[in-house]
Structure formats: C-alpha cells, structure tokens
Design an enzyme around this catalytic site. Structure first.
Site, PDB file in Angstrom:
ATOM      1  N   GLU A 169     -16.390  -0.708  -4.697  1.00 20.92           N
ATOM      2  CA  GLU A 169     -16.853   0.658  -4.432  1.00 20.92           C
ATOM      3  C   GLU A 169     -18.268   0.913  -4.942  1.00 20.92           C
ATOM      4  OE1 GLU A 169     -12.485   2.848  -4.270  1.00 20.92           O
ATOM      5  OE2 GLU A 169     -13.904   3.450  -5.835  1.00 20.92           O
ATOM      6  N   GLU A 353      -7.553  -0.739  -1.178  1.00 19.65           N
ATOM      7  CA  GLU A 353      -6.924   0.259  -2.055  1.00 19.65           C
ATOM      8  C   GLU A 353      -6.451   1.426  -1.206  1.00 19.65           C
ATOM      9  OE1 GLU A 353      -9.225   1.760  -5.349  1.00 19.65           O
ATOM     10  OE2 GLU A 353      -9.956  -0.238  -5.895  1.00 19.65           O
TER      11      GLU A 353
END
Length: 442
Positions: A169, A353
């Site tokens: 991320e 995720e």
C-alpha cells in the site's frame, strides 16, 4: 446465517489465503529488532489510541508455529506475511541481525512444512528509525537502501518463496503518512509527499530488479484501492472525485504499468517532485508477474475550500464497519473490471487484502462475528462477478488472520478471523474462521 461461496464456486487453482504484517503481530520488542519510525510516532502524544505500540503485539515472534497451524487448519493455500526491515537490519543498513533472519527462515520453512505457499511482502510500513533520521522516503537514497535490504532477503529466503511484492500500500506510506499525517512519520507537507511517493515508485522498481537478478520469481505489487464516488451529481463533486481517484487509485498503478503520473496529481506535485523524476520510469515500470489489490471500502467525495487537492470525504448511505468504513462490495467488482481494462490486461490479479473491523461478541468460549461473515461472502461474490466478466483473478487473501496492532487505532479495530486476548494472548477462532474453513473444504 450467510454462507460463504465454496471453493468449488471459483476456477480450478484459485488460491485462498490469509494475510498479516510483521509490526502488527510479531512483537517488535524481541529478537534484536531496531527501533522504527512507528515506535517514535506511537510514543508521541495524540498519534495512536492509548499511545499503544507494537512492542508485544500478538507475540507472533514466539507463537508463530501455533499461528501457522491455524492457517493450515482453516484450509488456506497460502499465507501472506511481511519482513520487518528493522528486524533484519536494526540500523536500516550495515550489520545484519542474524536472529531476525533466522526468524524468517523458520517461518518460511514452517509454511512449507504445512503445505502453505509463502507470499512475502518486503515492507509493510515500519521504516528503521536510523533511516527516518536521514529523511526516510523523502531521501532518494532510500531506493538503494531498500534494494540492499531486498538483496539480503532474496539471498536468504528467495529459493523458498512462492511470491514477493516490494511495498504494501504505497499510498499509505506516501500520502496518508506525509500529506495527511495520520501514520508515521506524521508529516503534513506537500513537498515531502511528492518526493516520498516518487521514491516509493523508484524503490519498488529497484527491488523488482534486485529480485530478478537474484533469480527470485513470481514478483508483483500490492496497492490499495477505494471505490471513489461523487457525493452529489454536480460538476464540482465529479471534479473532486476525479482528483481523489487520481491520487488514491491511479498514481501508483499508472506509474508501474504506463510509466507516467496522472495529470490531476501533477497539478499539485509538479513544483515539488525531485529533479529528473521522469527519467526513473524505466526502473519503475519493471515487468510484473501479478498485481495485488487491497480493497475495503468506498468513499463519497466532494469539493473542499483551500489549496490543491480541494477534496473532502463525506458520509455515505451504506452500512459501516466498526471503523466507520462504508461497506460496498459492488465497488470491488467495479474496480477489478476497471483496473484490468485500463492497466493490467492479462496480468493475473489477486485480492491481497479484504476484510472488516467488527465488534466481536465472546460467549462461552466462542466468538461470534456474523457481520464479518456477511462482509466476506458479499466480497467473494463480487470476485465471482469480476471473474465472470473476464477478469483474470487468481486468488483472495482475507485480512487478517489475527486481531492485531491496528496502527493509529492501537489495539481497537479488530480485523481478525481469530480473536486475540491482548492480555493473555489466547487465540480463539471466530465464527468467520469456521465459515471459511467450511467453504474451503475440498
């Protein structure tokens, strides 16, 4: 109760996994790990709920075998984990901490012994404090420092890893941490942000090059995405949404796959990017074997007064998680179709995720989380819809295996399939864990 779609509802070979990250579960106070910028961020009043740190976390450092048994018993095929840069290199450079490397050696061997595919992310946010002192992600040298760390991991673990991604991320490492100031290092500075986000791209490409040179295969990237929607049907809201989408959703994937940054971002970043930044795209666009998508929520966007970017997040009408995130599974299928069409093409995609923070209900040794089961079921159905539309989606990782240190939320915001009592550290599989186990039966 909502049932999860069974393994048989997905294509042959579709992978299911659970994901975690080092600082959130290991316990950073053990094993010779060096200090990180998250330790200092958490030690600063007002940054983290309860001033809580990852010093003990879930004590996965000592309980890893028990935790891997939980992954295997659920029927997962793969386990996504991360290495802590400061555990391996306490100063970020120089001397290696043998105890840290030995821990990850045991972890990878333990996964293989249980028939699990090790999916490694090299960096999940805990920058060594010694490198933060040198400017961290604002310093161009960070790309080379990260490359050196990558080489150490590749040479020690690379022969046994199923997949590797450099940075988890990067939007959170760059924008959330340097522009919004909500994560370490807690800055609110556009120049720092522009440089950090460019250097994250450069570090990603540098690491891919190092991994290829060391003979490590199945390399990808992991970026987070949100379904960005205009809060109202007005020109102002549509413009703000495009700008938000360019920052959050397009910046990193456009750099990796198209060798450019979105014009809507350059409007704000151009005066602040480092000199010669355009010349780094041959490194940044290193070919990838797969691409990972972290997805949790949708955002309603409107205009805001003040300087660029002039965007505001507004409340949406859908149900919310315990952290107030809107639950929007259709946003996942929309994003998958869009990303494959506009960027990734035939490259296999993975949901790396997906999950929700929920208030668990403990009763007679059981942990009930029907809302999490409903969330997972809806998002798995969204995955099926994307596959039916032709998206080459190859796997899904639930976040997270364990309740853990949820960064600025401290030990609130429970995302785990397994409940952790943060006093006793006892693990209790939740109803969602058992639902996944049933769905994954062969």
């Amino acid at each position: 109760m909502t049932a999860l779609p069974p393994r048989q509802a997905f294509p042959q070979g579709f992978l299911f996994g659970a994901a975690t990250s080092s600082y959130q579960i290991e316990g950073h106070g053990f094993g010779g790990a060096g200090p990180t910028h998250w330790d200092t961020f958490a030690a600063t009043p007002g940054n983290v709920k309860g001033a809580e740190t990852g010093a003990r976390a879930c004590d996965h450092y000592h309980r890893w075998a028990e935790d891997l048994d939980l992954v295997a018993a659920a029927g997962f095929d793969s386990y996504r984990f991360s290495t802590s840069w400061a555990r391996v290199l306490p100063e970020g450079r120089g001397a290696v901490n043998p105890e840290g490397l030995d821990f990850y050696d045991r972890l990878v061997d333990g996964l293989l012994e249980r028939g699990l595919k090790p999916a490694l992310t090299l960096y999940h946010w805990e920058l060594p404090a010694a490198l933060a002192d040198l400017g961290g992600w604002r310093n161009r040298d960070v790309a080379q420092w990260f490359g050196d760390f990558t080489r150490i991991i590749a040479q020690r673990l690379g022969d046994r890893l199923w997949s590797v991604a450099p940075i988890n991320e990067p939007w959170c490492v760059g924008w959330l941490s340097h522009f919004l100031g909500l994560h370490a290092p807690g800055l609110r500075d556009i120049r720092a942000t522009a440089r950090a986000m460019h250097h994250l791209c450069l570090a990603h490409g540098t690491a891919i090059g190092v991994l290829r040179a060391e003979g490590v295969g199945n390399l990808g990237a992991v970026c987070n995405f949100e379904h960005a929607l205009p809060a109202e049907d007005s020109p102002e809201c549509h413009l703000a949404t495009r700008r938000y989408d360019a920052i959050f959703n397009r910046f990193f994937i456009e750099a990796m796959f198209q060798g450019r940054y979105p014009e809507e971002v350059l409007e704000g970043f151009s005066p602040h990017l480092p000199k010669g930044w355009e010349q780094d795209f041959p490194t940044i666009t290193a070919p990838l074997d797969w691409f990972g998508i972290n997805y949790y929520t949708a955002k309603r966007i409107g205009p805001a007064a003040g300087p660029w970017p002039g965007t505001a997040e507004l409340p949406g009408p859908l149900p919310k998680t315990a952290l107030g995130w809107e639950i929007c599974p259709e946003g996942l299928s929309h994003l998958l179709i869009r990303l494959q069409r506009d960027y990734t093409g035939a490259t296999p995609l993975y949901i790396t995720e997906n999950g929700m923070a929920a208030e668990d209900r403990l009763r007679d040794g059981h942990c009930l989380d029907a809302d999490r089961i409903a969330y997972l079921a809806a998002h798995l159905q969204a995955c099926r819809a994307a596959i039916a539309a032709g998206v080459p989606l190859a796997g899904y990782y639930a976040w997270s295996l364990l309740d853990n240190y949820e960064w600025a939320e401290g030990y609130s915001g429970r995302f785990g399939l397994v409940h952790v009592d943060f006093e006793s550290l006892q693990r209790t599989p939740k109803a969602s864990y058992h639902a996944i186990k049933k769905a994954l039966e062969r």
